[in-house]
Design an enzyme around this catalytic site. Structure first.
Site, PDB file in Angstrom:
ATOM      1  N   GLU A  47       0.016   6.357   0.206  1.00 19.52           N
ATOM      2  CA  GLU A  47      -0.374   5.179   0.974  1.00 19.52           C
ATOM      3  C   GLU A  47       0.529   4.966   2.185  1.00 19.52           C
ATOM      4  OE1 GLU A  47       0.327   5.426  -2.337  1.00 19.52           O
ATOM      5  OE2 GLU A  47      -0.379   3.628  -3.361  1.00 19.52           O
ATOM      6  N   CYS A  74       1.837   0.660  -5.655  1.00 18.13           N
ATOM      7  CA  CYS A  74       3.067   0.081  -6.197  1.00 18.13           C
ATOM      8  C   CYS A  74       3.526  -1.076  -5.305  1.00 18.13           C
ATOM      9  CB  CYS A  74       4.150   1.155  -6.281  1.00 18.13           C
ATOM     10  SG  CYS A  74       4.768   1.680  -4.655  1.00 18.13           S
ATOM     11  N   CYS A 106       4.185   0.008  -1.612  1.00 15.97           N
ATOM     12  CA  CYS A 106       2.948   0.261  -0.874  1.00 15.97           C
ATOM     13  C   CYS A 106       2.146  -1.019  -0.658  1.00 15.97           C
ATOM     14  CB  CYS A 106       2.124   1.315  -1.602  1.00 15.97           C
ATOM     15  SG  CYS A 106       2.942   2.937  -1.631  1.00 15.97           S
TER      16      CYS A 106
END
Length: 142
Positions: free
Chosen positions: A48, A76, A79
């Site tokens: 990402e 996560c 990101c």
């Protein structure tokens, strides 16, 4: 999501965790990436993060308000923060990440009303296929 899955397979072929991401604008892929943490030896080289960076460079702007992120695994915390900062219009993800997911599983960063941007979220797209890539990868490692 199929293009993101293809990117995830490239990550696996290079020895990295099979996570792929693409950013789309007006039905055109402007960035396609995969995890490169092992290859680059950089902890922030998540699919990402790389997709956001490459899309911003290609479009010559950091606000990606008319762009959509497709990623094979729920983003996560790092990101999710980058998604908010980039002002992405939407996030579409495949498999959930109960250990580190920051969209729905462990944290709900992208829907936090205290933040200045909240993208549309669509989860579970081709979830089984995305999850199988990860399960198979880690089964081979053990």
């Amino acid at each position: 999501m199929r293009v993101a899955i293809e990117q995830a397979r490239l990550a696996e072929a290079s020895g990295d965790v099979p996570i792929g991401a693409i950013i789309v604008r007006n039905d055109e892929v402007v960035a396609s990436t995969f995890n490169e943490k092992e290859a680059l030896r950089v902890p922030t080289a998540h699919a990402e993060m790389l997709a956001i960076e490459r899309a911003a460079l290609k479009l010559e702007r950091w606000r990606l308000i008319d762009c959509d992120l497709y990623v094979t695994l729920e983003p996560c915390l790092m990101c999710a923060g980058a998604i908010v900062q980039a002002r992405l219009r939407s996030v579409v993800y495949g498999a959930v990440d109960p250990k580190a997911g920051a969209v729905a599983s462990l944290y709900q960063v992208l829907t936090d009303g205290r933040l200045n941007h909240r993208p549309q979220i669509i989860g579970g797209v081709l979830e089984n296929e995305c999850a199988s890539l990860l399960k198979d990868f880690f089964a081979k490692k053990r």
